[in-house]
Design a protein around this motif. Sequence first.
Motif, mmCIF file in Angstrom:
data_model
loop_
_atom_site.group_PDB
_atom_site.id
_atom_site.type_symbol
_atom_site.label_atom_id
_atom_site.label_comp_id
_atom_site.label_asym_id
_atom_site.label_seq_id
_atom_site.Cartn_x
_atom_site.Cartn_y
_atom_site.Cartn_z
ATOM 1 N N VAL A 132 0.831 -1.208 0.000
ATOM 2 C CA VAL A 132 0.000 0.000 0.000
ATOM 3 C C VAL A 132 0.866 1.260 0.000
ATOM 4 O O VAL A 132 0.605 2.205 -0.747
ATOM 5 N N VAL A 133 1.908 1.302 0.835
ATOM 6 C CA VAL A 133 2.687 2.539 0.972
ATOM 7 C C VAL A 133 3.747 2.703 -0.111
ATOM 8 O O VAL A 133 4.195 3.827 -0.357
ATOM 9 N N GLU A 134 4.128 1.641 -0.793
ATOM 10 C CA GLU A 134 5.221 1.701 -1.764
ATOM 11 C C GLU A 134 5.004 2.764 -2.852
ATOM 12 O O GLU A 134 5.927 3.553 -3.120
ATOM 13 N N PRO A 135 3.837 2.853 -3.491
ATOM 14 C CA PRO A 135 3.683 3.894 -4.528
ATOM 15 C C PRO A 135 3.839 5.319 -3.977
ATOM 16 O O PRO A 135 4.392 6.190 -4.657
ATOM 17 N N TYR A 136 3.369 5.547 -2.762
ATOM 18 C CA TYR A 136 3.503 6.876 -2.144
ATOM 19 C C TYR A 136 4.976 7.184 -1.862
ATOM 20 O O TYR A 136 5.439 8.296 -2.099
ATOM 21 N N LEU A 137 5.691 6.181 -1.342
ATOM 22 C CA LEU A 137 7.115 6.376 -1.061
ATOM 23 C C LEU A 137 7.896 6.558 -2.361
ATOM 24 O O LEU A 137 8.784 7.416 -2.441
ATOM 25 N N ARG A 138 7.579 5.765 -3.385
ATOM 26 C CA ARG A 138 8.271 5.869 -4.677
ATOM 27 C C ARG A 138 8.077 7.258 -5.271
ATOM 28 O O ARG A 138 9.018 7.865 -5.794
ATOM 29 N N ALA A 139 6.864 7.806 -5.162
ATOM 30 C CA ALA A 139 6.575 9.134 -5.708
ATOM 31 C C ALA A 139 7.422 10.214 -5.037
ATOM 32 O O ALA A 139 7.705 11.251 -5.647
ATOM 33 N N GLN A 140 7.839 9.971 -3.798
ATOM 34 C CA GLN A 140 8.677 10.930 -3.060
ATOM 35 C C GLN A 140 10.166 10.573 -3.128
ATOM 36 O O GLN A 140 10.992 11.225 -2.490
ATOM 37 N N GLY A 141 10.501 9.490 -3.851
ATOM 38 C CA GLY A 141 11.891 9.057 -3.945
ATOM 39 C C GLY A 141 12.395 8.327 -2.710
ATOM 40 O O GLY A 141 13.601 8.291 -2.459
ATOM 41 N N HIS A 142 11.469 7.747 -1.930
ATOM 42 C CA HIS A 142 11.847 7.114 -0.671
ATOM 43 C C HIS A 142 11.505 5.632 -0.592
ATOM 44 O O HIS A 142 11.503 5.062 0.498
ATOM 45 N N GLY B 273 13.446 11.236 16.055
ATOM 46 C CA GLY B 273 14.231 11.309 14.826
ATOM 47 C C GLY B 273 13.497 10.871 13.571
ATOM 48 O O GLY B 273 14.072 10.876 12.484
ATOM 49 N N TYR B 274 12.235 10.484 13.695
ATOM 50 C CA TYR B 274 11.461 10.115 12.504
ATOM 51 C C TYR B 274 11.159 11.368 11.693
ATOM 52 O O TYR B 274 10.873 12.432 12.249
ATOM 53 N N VAL B 275 11.231 11.228 10.386
ATOM 54 C CA VAL B 275 10.861 12.299 9.455
ATOM 55 C C VAL B 275 9.779 11.771 8.523
ATOM 56 O O VAL B 275 9.647 10.556 8.322
ATOM 57 N N ASP B 276 9.019 12.698 7.958
ATOM 58 C CA ASP B 276 7.974 12.304 7.011
ATOM 59 C C ASP B 276 8.606 11.870 5.698
ATOM 60 O O ASP B 276 9.384 12.611 5.102
ATOM 61 N N LEU B 277 8.260 10.669 5.270
ATOM 62 C CA LEU B 277 8.722 10.146 3.985
ATOM 63 C C LEU B 277 7.638 10.286 2.927
ATOM 64 O O LEU B 277 7.924 10.448 1.742
ATOM 65 N N ALA B 278 6.377 10.195 3.340
ATOM 66 C CA ALA B 278 5.221 10.375 2.452
ATOM 67 C C ALA B 278 4.041 10.776 3.327
ATOM 68 O O ALA B 278 3.895 10.279 4.440
#
Length: 182
Positions: free
Chosen positions: A83-93, A153-158
């Motif tokens: 589910v999260v892979e396309p959102y992460l891919r769109a952000q380069g993450h 230390g977590y940052v937003d990836l998507a």
Amino acid sequence: MPRTVDDVVIGPLDLSARVDEALAVQALAFGLGADEVAVRRQIVLRHMTYPAARAFGATTADGRLVGFVYGMPNDRAHWWSTVVEPYLRAQGHDDWLDDSFVITELHVHPRYQNRGIGRALITTITDGATEPRSILSAIDTDSPARGLYHSLGYVDLARQVLFPSAPKPYAVMGAPLPLRRR
């Protein structure tokens, strides 16, 4: 070695054996109804059969479970990752899906929140991870949970990640391990 936070002991949890207690905490903390709890029960029991899945609990002196965390090394074949892979891919993450320890659930009973229990649970479970980083998803609002994750230390990836049947969008967050301490 168990840790104590505000008279609550943080230690390994047999989540399969205590799934109903854990889900009662999650239902209160997350506002879940009986139907959602029944679905999540099956998910938790399935997850706990995965290799390297582990859980920690926060228990009171009388043995009551007031918080829990569980997670596992991430696997791109798992539903969450798909589910999260396309959102992460769109952000380069999307590389964050590899070699990461995923925090699947982290919940603390509302009466025990803001005492450092959530922080102790997540740092305890990630301190035992062999992966160099951690990922998780959280409802995409300015919440105490997201504040905790940012402080570690977590940052937003998507952001604005939509899960089927979830009424609110989520943020996927990632952090290098070990997590930041105060």
